[in-house]
Design an enzyme around this catalytic site. Structure first.
Site: not given
Ligand code: GUN
Length: 291
Positions: A54, A98, A121
């Site tokens: 990311k 995350q 998110d």
């Molecule tokens: N863990 C698995 N998928 C995601 C996501 O799209 N965003 C975040 N913050 N954590 C995740």
């Protein structure tokens, strides 16, 4: 193999080039560089690899990222303090915590601490509520990426039967909502299957569009799929494989070999949904910076 591959990597690259051009324009015209604040708690190897991907994608698109890494032993108060720090940082337009968080930390309490206007998110209750009633909001990245893939590949969803396997807050529930809403990439009749579903195959065989977010490899095999269906594999499973340099290989939730004989369109793992998730995060961060 009968199915055409839905190439998420290629689609994501096209969308990211467009986002990078818009970032450059925002910088030139308004002097604003979109910034993403990222919080990673602990050393979960998959989470480290997602966060790294990311942050690299941010840099490639001309965005800034501010990285906060906390040890596995961090308290809930320390994680929430890091969120508050990013809430108050004017250079940070979007915040990503995350998931999953280490055991003992209440994920809802942490998500609730994110300022909704920075919730790129789309996980806060304010965003989820807005999405459910059709108000402007940040759409959650994986579900939005899936809808973008379907739309851009010309898959008609309106009037079709979409079957979703999985009911998580991150994928299953929101993708079911997006598929049913009266909008582009929606207007489908949606069935949601989960661990309480009896005779899963009886449902999957009815699917024109099958979204698999079960979290287990080999959840769907060829004989469970309707000929000509579109199959979207959201799974990312690390399968031990001593022949690979890293000691594992990635596999989705779908048995690619058998399902690709029956489906008309299928996403690979890796290179399917994953790159689209990151792209929609960039998309939301750009929108947050503009706002
Ligand atoms: N863990 C698995 N998928 C995601 C996501 O799209 N965003 C975040 N913050 N954590 C995740």
């Amino acid at each position: 193999m009968g199915a055409t591959i839905l190439d998420g990597k290629k689609l994501a690259a096209e969308m990211r080039a467009d986002i990078a051009a818009q970032v450059a324009k925002l910088k030139a015209e308004r002097g604003i560089t979109p910034g993403l604040g990222v919080i990673l708690v602990g050393m979960n190897p998959a989470s480290i690899s997602y966060v790294t991907a990311k942050e690299k994608a941010c840099a490639d698109a001309g965005m800034l990222s501010r990285d906060i890494r906390l040890p596995e032993s961090a308290t809930q108060g320390e994680v929430i303090a890091a969120v508050s720090d990013l809430n108050g940082d004017p250079a940070v337009h979007g915040i990503l915590v995350q998931l999953p968080l280490p055991k003992g930390i209440d994920e809802s309490a942490v998500i609730n601490a994110i300022a909704p206007e920075k919730d790129v998110d789309g996980f806060t209750p304010v965003n989820v509520g807005r999405m459910m009633i059709g108000e402007r909001c940040y759409l959650p990245c994986t579900p939005h990426g899936i809808i973008q893939m379907l739309v851009r590949a010309g898959v008609v969803t309106s009037g079709k039967h979409a079957v979703v396997i999985g009911r998580s807050n991150i994928v299953g529930k929101p993708v079911a909502h997006l598929l049913m809403r009266k909008a582009e990439g929606g207007n489908a009749t949606v069935t949601v299957c989960h661990t309480g579903t009896r005779d899963l195959a009886a449902f999957t065989r009815q699917a024109d569009i099958l979204i698999v977010a079960a979290g287990h490899p080999q959840t769907v095999t060829g004989e469970m799929v309707k000929p000509g269906a579109t199959v979207i594999d959201v799974g990312v499973n690390r399968i031990p494989d001593p022949s690979r340099p890293k000691g594992y290989r990635l596999a989705g939730d779908v048995d690619f070999d058998s399902v690709s004989q029956v489906a008309s369109l299928i996403t690979p793992v890796p290179g399917g949904v994953g790159p689209m998730t990151i792209t929609m995060l960039l998309y939301n961060t750009l929108a947050a910076a503009r706002a």
